[in-house]
Design an enzyme around this catalytic site. Structure first.
Site, PDB file in Angstrom:
ATOM      1  N   SER A 165      10.568  61.435  21.258  1.00 59.82           N
ATOM      2  CA  SER A 165       9.553  61.909  22.190  1.00 59.82           C
ATOM      3  C   SER A 165       9.805  61.255  23.543  1.00 59.82           C
ATOM      4  O   SER A 165      10.722  60.446  23.697  1.00 59.82           O
ATOM      5  CB  SER A 165       8.167  61.544  21.684  1.00 59.82           C
ATOM      6  OG  SER A 165       7.947  60.168  21.897  1.00 59.82           O
ATOM      7  N   LYS A 166       8.953  61.600  24.485  1.00 57.11           N
ATOM      8  CA  LYS A 166       9.084  61.071  25.848  1.00 57.11           C
ATOM      9  C   LYS A 166       9.152  59.549  25.882  1.00 57.11           C
ATOM     10  O   LYS A 166       9.735  58.990  26.797  1.00 57.11           O
ATOM     11  CB  LYS A 166       7.903  61.538  26.700  1.00 57.11           C
ATOM     12  CG  LYS A 166       7.961  63.019  27.015  1.00 57.11           C
ATOM     13  CD  LYS A 166       6.986  63.356  28.146  1.00 57.11           C
ATOM     14  CE  LYS A 166       6.756  64.851  28.235  1.00 57.11           C
ATOM     15  NZ  LYS A 166       5.519  65.279  27.581  1.00 57.11           N
TER      16      LYS A 166
END
Ligand code: GLU
Ligand code: ZN
Length: 507
Positions: free
Chosen positions: A259-260
């Site tokens: 994820s980010k």
């Protein structure tokens, strides 16, 4: 039976790298098997986060960039067109009607208030939440319809839900994970058609996969848990579902879903950074697939087409290692035709304002008329000197910036470099001799420059390092860079001399 696969992106923005990997797997499998690769747009969720019109161009761009072009899609059309789900609404409502007629689906008249109250009481009782199948009972359904008809004064809106079997198990045949069974009674009566006439994923995907004759569904791991609902839509419509292939989850170095938090995940970022298509391709394929006993990491696309079978798919989560991707990209940059790398670097230089936009054939140095260096010639000369060190193309602006910037001592010069080398006692003599002897050179080559610098060093009676470091700093403003003589050659005689002179005037 020939293989037919599909990539079914939703236009949610620039694709996640995991989706790009899915596209690559589908494409490779189709190419390996001599099959057909179809791309369709799943755009039936019109909520603003799930429907980003520019996302369509991002999807197209990612496929073009990687060279994984489909045999049929909305761009070129094809025998099963349209390939955009929002243009196939009638097919889905026909299928929904068929399911209602055969008792495999039913209309649900529940209002939002009823569903919210239901959920709240399920939570209060500590029960799993899910639709209570209220409208599955024809009497309750009809009562609810009439009640709303009276209150609203018109035929109330409804959704269509799939009547999941209440007993037994749904078995998913997954090529990677084997057979997975799901208890039917734990599955929700999924909405398959919304009140606005748009289908949900399950109905649309089953109808299209069937219509397109899809043989294998290769798609992200995040779809595994809802797969039984999709399988049940196939069964309800009397169709055999395709084989499923769920490649492993992509995780960050900490083992959690990528994820980010771990770094950028959108394809657009990788393009911006300057990753080459062959590096991304190679890297993404190996996230969840391996060529078996072959202990190799670098594969060309034709080699991958030859080797790509579903048996190579791995099960354990694949770690997305940004450093490894960079390394691989550096490898492919060095292996590439320099001309191609130069061409790909120019937009970065342009955006950084280092070269004029557009760099016309007679673009000149903006300040000094005398250089008359065609900026493209100049770029062709300097970029190759840095290819060895470049890992992503966007680094080019830092790597070659000193070639293009107007240095005016001490502005633009690295402070530490000045402190270390611009105070040496022989500096003035060195620069004076260089300006004079460089000026007299009839041939400006790395060899002639080296011979000149060496003889000046010998005349001054100082060590070689005490000649080349100050020269480098004076000419480039920094202590690092490619070989000094090549650097000066690439800078050109006039630019070199002008820079040395500017320093000499100020020290
Ligand atoms: N539209 C889904 C997505 O965006 C595709 C799911 C599938 O391939 O079945 O990931
Ligand atoms: Zn209902």
């Amino acid at each position: 039976m020939s293989v037919r696969v599909r990539y079914a992106p939703s236009p949610t923005g620039s694709p996640h790298v995991g989706n790009v990997r899915t596209a690559i797997y589908n494409w490779l499998f189709a190419r390996h098997e001599g099959g057909t690769f179809i791309v369709r747009l799943e755009d039936t969720d019109r909520s603003p986060e799930r429907y980003v019109p520019e996302g369509i161009f991002d999807i197209e761009a990612s496929l073009r960039f990687l060279g994984t072009l489909p045999d049929a899609w909305w761009v070129t059309g094809g025998p099963d067109a349209p390939y955009v789900q929002s243009q196939r609404l009638e097919t889905y409502s026909d299928a929904a009607r068929k399911l209602i007629d055969s008792g495999k689906a039913y209309r649900c008249y529940c209002t939002r208030e009823r569903l919210e109250a239901m959920r709240a009481s399920q939570q209060a009782e500590g029960k799993p939440t899910g639709y209570d199948r209220h409208c599955r009972d024809p009497k309750l359904r009809e009562a609810l319809r009439l009640q709303r008809l009276e209150a609203e004064g018109q035929e109330p809106s409804s959704v269509v839900r799939l009547a999941m079997p209440l007993e037994g198990v749904t078995i998913l045949h997954d090529v990677v994970r084997g057979d997975i069974s799901y208890e039917n009674r734990l599955q929700d009566d999924q909405v398959i058609l919304k009140s606005d006439g748009f289908p949900t994923y399950f109905l649309a995907a089953a109808v299209d996969d069937h219509a397109f004759g899809i043989t294998h569904i290769i798609r992200g791991d995040d779809w595994l848990s809802s797969a039984p609902k999709l399988v049940q839509v196939f069964h309800a419509l009397g169709w055999e579902p395709p084989k499923f292939v769920h490649p492993p989850l992509i995780v960050g170095p900490d083992g959690k879903k990528l994820s980010k938090r771990h770094g950028a995940t959108q394809f657009a970022w990788f393009l911006e950074q300057g990753y080459l298509p062959e590096a991304l391709f190679n890297f993404l394929v190996l996230l969840g697939w391996s060529a078996g006993s072959e202990n190799r990491e670098l594969f060309s696309v034709p080699e991958l087409i030859e080797r790509f079978t579903l048996e190579g798919m791995t099960q354990s989560p694949a770690v997305f290692d940004y450093e490894k991707l960079k390394w691989m990209n550096g490898h492919y940059i060095r292996r590439s035709e320099p001309g191609r790398i130069i061409g790909m670097c120019l937009p970065y230089l342009r955006r950084a304002g280092l070269i004029p936009d557009p760099p016309g054939p007679d673009a000149k140095d903006p300040e000094k008329e005398a250089y008359r260096i065609n900026v493209l010639d100049y770029a062709r000369r300097v970029i190759p000197l840095e290819i060895e060190r470049m890992k992503v193309l966007s680094e080019v602006t830092d790597l070659v910036g000193f070639f293009f910037k107007e240095l005016s001592y001490p502005e633009g010069y690295d402070e530490k470099a000045i402190a270390k080398w611009m105070g040496v006692p022989h500096l003035k003599q060195l620069l004076t001799a260089e300006i004079e002897q460089f000026g007299a050179l009839t041939e400006w080559t790395a060899e002639s420059i080296e011979a000149t610098v060496r003889s000046i060093g010998a005349d001054l009676g100082v060590k070689f390092g005490e000649v080349i470091h100050p020269t480098r700093v004076a000419a480039t403003g920094q202590t690092v860079g490619p070989g000094l003589f090549e650097t000066l050659w690439a800078l050109g005689k006039e630019r070199t001399i002008n820079r040395l002179r500017a320093v000499l005037e100020k020290v």
